[in-house]
Design a protein around this motif. Structure first.
Motif, PDB file in Angstrom:
ATOM      1  N   CYS A  51     -22.914  22.342 -41.433  1.00 17.46           N
ATOM      2  CA  CYS A  51     -23.661  23.554 -41.069  1.00 17.46           C
ATOM      3  C   CYS A  51     -23.301  23.913 -39.631  1.00 17.46           C
ATOM      4  O   CYS A  51     -23.476  23.089 -38.730  1.00 17.46           O
ATOM      5  N   CYS A  90     -25.734  32.631 -46.514  1.00 13.02           N
ATOM      6  CA  CYS A  90     -24.642  31.734 -46.111  1.00 13.02           C
ATOM      7  C   CYS A  90     -23.815  31.369 -47.347  1.00 13.02           C
ATOM      8  O   CYS A  90     -24.384  31.170 -48.419  1.00 13.02           O
ATOM      9  N   GLN A 118     -22.990  28.759 -48.912  1.00  9.09           N
ATOM     10  CA  GLN A 118     -23.312  27.323 -48.847  1.00  9.09           C
ATOM     11  C   GLN A 118     -22.256  26.461 -49.529  1.00  9.09           C
ATOM     12  O   GLN A 118     -22.049  25.316 -49.152  1.00  9.09           O
ATOM     13  N   CYS A 155     -22.874  23.719 -45.888  1.00  6.44           N
ATOM     14  CA  CYS A 155     -23.735  22.543 -46.082  1.00  6.44           C
ATOM     15  C   CYS A 155     -23.628  21.946 -47.487  1.00  6.44           C
ATOM     16  O   CYS A 155     -23.407  20.743 -47.646  1.00  6.44           O
ATOM     17  N   GLU A 182     -34.003  26.383 -48.124  1.00  6.70           N
ATOM     18  CA  GLU A 182     -34.222  26.920 -46.773  1.00  6.70           C
ATOM     19  C   GLU A 182     -34.927  28.281 -46.864  1.00  6.70           C
ATOM     20  O   GLU A 182     -35.855  28.583 -46.115  1.00  6.70           O
TER      21      GLU A 182
HETATM   22  S1  SF4 Z   1     -27.544  27.660 -45.554  1.00  2.00           S
HETATM   23 FE1  SF4 Z   1     -26.565  25.710 -45.011  1.00  2.00          FE
HETATM   24  S2  SF4 Z   1     -24.876  26.286 -43.603  1.00  2.00           S
HETATM   25 FE2  SF4 Z   1     -26.267  28.045 -43.713  1.00  2.00          FE
HETATM   26  S3  SF4 Z   1     -27.646  27.757 -41.980  1.00  2.00           S
HETATM   27 FE3  SF4 Z   1     -28.662  26.873 -43.789  1.00  2.00          FE
HETATM   28  S4  SF4 Z   1     -28.110  24.692 -43.706  1.00  2.00           S
HETATM   29 FE4  SF4 Z   1     -26.666  25.784 -42.324  1.00  2.00          FE
END
Ligand code: SF4
Ligand SMILES: Cc1cc2nc3c(=O)[nH]c(=O)nc-3n(C[C@H](O)[C@H](O)[C@H](O)COP(=O)(O)OP(=O)(O)OC[C@H]3O[C@@H](n4cnc5c(N)ncnc54)[C@H](O)[C@@H]3O)c2cc1C
Length: 473
Positions: A60, A99, A101, A105, A124
């Motif tokens: 990340c 993102c 992903q 991450c 998230e």
């Molecule tokens: S989605 Fe993954 S890469 Fe993007 S900010 Fe969140 S943890 Fe970081």
């Protein structure tokens, strides 16, 4: 071996958020992913095997405390998990949505070697939406005592917004100058609502205003006012985050035909509410019954094909010169586009546009490609196959070949540019002009939301160091 860390009890498959039915979602521009229930989130987060040295956190760009907040979610401590995610990110609910992903991450999650990676992005997003529903606001961070010094930020995209927030936390007065009528940059003026609803960006901007960030919209910084004018007004440092939105345009026969459009203005006029637009943005397109060809293979191309479908196009074709494996866009977006009925012509490069007697585009002449030896970045270079020309029918063409940086007008050379047209910056994000900093797409070339966020944070620290050295607080 990393596999040994995988606990036998870990469920191999992940719980994905429900996706709206493809046919239903084409009727609107709403987001396509639904949210987890708290129970689903707890179960999915419990799949994390708590690696000692989590690869996801290294991958990340913000080095988010992923392990910590997954542990909190697994324990049902959702509000605390959201607080942990906010500690390292200025817009976790947005990163969780857009993102890529699979390249960041989640692509590094050790579980992914044998099983599905943990659904870090959707979690998230979920914890932050959950916290917002329960608290009614994005909680204000701790703010340092005002230091009585002012910093200007030019450009209200994610880099500028993140820098402004971090500066306010450090006690500075931060004013963001933005050319458009509303802050947000590409988050508002580019990325379609089916990936990121505008209300999410508006909520972030309200929060920033609430904690003291000042905005001066409809204010383009360039010749008048320019950098010198901002310095004369008492801003002691300036962060430039004007992005990379100048379309790359190939030189091709037929480019002057009617019906050929650049992707970003197309996305803006068809996705942004009228209240945020200027008359020069133009009216929405009516694509009912039309055949649309989108040229390119990145996120912008995927957003364009999916927008065209929502505008009623009968047939939407995406032509890209490499194969699916080598597309730059996120896998998730390609899958969503396929589900929405987009046709892909892989290994296909345009040669010319062909029009009718009225000067309207009717076809794209293309040729087939094959992948040759790797280029400097290790990607296999597409090579034309002789004699493979063919025509694709088209009433409306969208060009999505990428973007060049959009630096400020600066004729006197104090802001040095790299050969790619980005600003030259040092490890503190300072340009060749002392006190003037830059970050996000204008410094790294068209990239990602999360890297723009990181640059904004790093620049705020660089500005703080610079101003303290110059005149202690
Ligand atoms: S989605 Fe993954 S890469 Fe993007 S900010 Fe969140 S943890 Fe970081
Ligand atoms: C169509 C599209 C889809 C994308 N999808 C994704 C995605 O799914 N995931 C992802 O991570 N990234 C995505 N990106 C990339 C991401 O949006 C950018 O990398 C990110 O927004 C860059 O942030 P920034 O702050 O550097 O610049 P920007 O977001 O471009 O913001 C720059 C701001 O500066 C303002 N400005 C410019 N010149 C001036 C001036 N002279 N004076 C005042 N203001 C000025 C602009 O109006 C704008 O508001 C996408 C990009 C596009 C174009």
């Amino acid at each position: 071996m990393p596999e040994k860390q995988i606990a036998p009890k870990t469920r191999p498959t992940r719980i994905n958020p429900t996706v709206r039915n493809a046919l239903e979602r084409l009727n609107d521009f709403g987001e396509i992913y639904c949210e987890y229930t708290p129970e689903q989130a707890v179960e999915e987060a419990s799949r994390c095997i708590k690696c000692k040295d989590p690869a996801c956190m290294k991958a990340c760009p913000l080095h988010n405390n992923i392990k910590e907040w997954l542990t909190l979610v697994a324990e049902g401590r959702l509000i605390e998990a959201a607080a942990s995610s906010r500690a390292t990110s200025n817009m976790p609910e947005i990163c969780g949505r857009i993102c890529p992903q699979d390249r960041l991450c989640e692509g590094a999650c050790v579980l992914g070697i044998k099983y599905d990676p943990v659904a870090i992005g959707p979690l998230e997003r979920f914890i932050n939406e959950h916290a917002f529903r329960h608290l009614g606001v994005i909680p204000a961070p701790e703010l340092a005592r005002p230091v009585g010094r002012r910093v200007a930020i030019v450009g209200a995209g994610p880099a500028g917004l993140s820098c402004a927030e971090e500066l306010v936390k450090l006690g500075y007065r931060a004013t963001v100058f933005e050319a458009r009528p509303f802050p947000g940059g590409l988050l508002l003026y580019g990325i379609p609502s089916f990936k990121l609803e505008k209300r999410v960006v508006e909520r972030r901007v309200e929060y920033l205003e609430e904690i003291g960030v000042e905005f001066a919209c409809n204010t383009k910084i360039g010749d008048d006012p320019g950098i010198d004018d901002l310095l004369a007004l008492g801003y002691e440092a300036i962060f430039i985050s004007t992005g990379a939105t100048v379309p790359k345009r190939p030189r091709m026969e037929g480019m002057d035909l009617a019906g050929i459009h650049d992707a970003l203005p197309f996305l803006i006029r068809n996705n942004v509410p009228a209240k945020y637009l200027s008359p020069s943005d133009g009216a929405k397109d009516d694509l009912r019954g039309k055949t649309v060809v989108v040229l390119g293979g990145g996120d912008t191309a995927m957003d364009s094909v999916r927008t065209a479908r929502r505008l009623g196009a009968a047939r939407v074709i995406c032509a890209y010169r490499r194969d699916e494996e080598n597309m730059p866009g996120s896998r998730r977006e390609v899958k969503a586009a396929k589900d929405e009925g987009i046709e892909f012509q892989w290994l296909t490069a345009p040669l010319a546009f062909i029009g009718d007697e009225k000067g309207l585009v009717k076809k794209v002449r293309c040729e087939r490609m094959q992948l040759g030896a790797p280029d400097g970045e290790g990607r296999r270079r597409p090579e034309a196959i002789a004699g493979s020309e063919f025509d694709l029918p088209a009433d409306f063409i969208v060009l999505a070949f990428g973007f060049d940086p959009a630096p400020l007008r600066n004729g006197d050379g104090r802001l040095r540019l790299t050969r790619w047209g980005t600003y030259e910056i040092d490890e503190n994000k300072m340009t060749s002009w002392p006190g003037i900093f830059a970050g996000g797409d204008i410094a790294r070339g068209a990239d990602l939301l999360v890297t723009a966020n990181k640059d904004g944070r790093d620049a705020a620290l660089g500005i703080d160091r610079y101003l303290r050295n110059r005149r202690p607080l």
